[in-house]
Design an enzyme around this catalytic site. Sequence first.
Site: not given
Ligand code: 13P
Length: 289
Positions: A82, A208, A230-231
């Site tokens: 990521d 994201h 994404n979380v």
């Molecule tokens: P959050 O931490 O706000 O859930 O976002 C995660 C993310 O987008 C990782 O790329």
Amino acid sequence: MSLVTLKEILAGTREGHYAVGAFNFNGYEDAQGIVEGAVEKNSPVILMASSSAVKYIGLYQVAGMVSGMAKSVDIPICLHLDHATDVAMIKEAIRAGFTSVMIDASALPYEENIDKSREIVKFACLYGCSVEAELGRVGGKEDNIVVDDPSAAFTDPAAVPRFVEETGIDALAVAIGTAHGFYKSEPKLDFERLQQLVAVTDCPLVLHGGTGVPEEDFRRCVHTGMSKINVGTELKATYSHALRKAVADNPESVFDPRKYVGPVKAACAEVVKGKIDIFGSADKAWSCR
Ligand code: 13P
């Protein structure tokens, strides 16, 4: 089974009106919890390691651990790096067996973002690895990347077709009003922009900053055509709370570490199952075949 690529796991998401959840992990317990949650829902799942998680756990340790998890279950799992900015680390992750990487060159001018993303795609192709890039800038703080004013950096739909065409990426992270980390006030998502983005490209789109996004907004994003969500922060908080509770609940005489870190798995699995229901990916384990 073996790890699958991002391209494979996202195939069919837009037409099928579901998104695949991509969850950040920082160790074994949360990673295993993510897998167990997805298995219970018979859902495809993406496990994401940030650059700092890779530095903490070790690159080859991450690759070995997650590919082992994938081998022990019968759902598609993608291992994704990521928000990486360091080309050397990205190439090493690809060599180590990651099946997807994100090159985040979104801070660079448009042409340079294209050049850098294309360079990664060229390399990743040699290993059958997928690539996600970002256009526009997602606000908030993720690892060492800080973006203070997200509204100034929403993704311009007009800039997308050429970017996708010239880079050859497999997924595109777009900025439509979410931010990394906890929100101070409720996020305002630009759904009209999302609709335009979906209209200008077939490339799967990535949201994201999933932590704290209201359920209704998630559903609208998925319905409009978002493919990957994404979380991260929510799982970090879940991990910490579960651990703190286990420490508080056990007497000092308990010295088996599994009594303390074990509950993290179930707590993370619960969060993941809830998101899978919202993203509509339950029972889609084999939709990507
Ligand atoms: P959050 O931490 O706000 O859930 O976002 C995660 C993310 O987008 C990782 O790329």
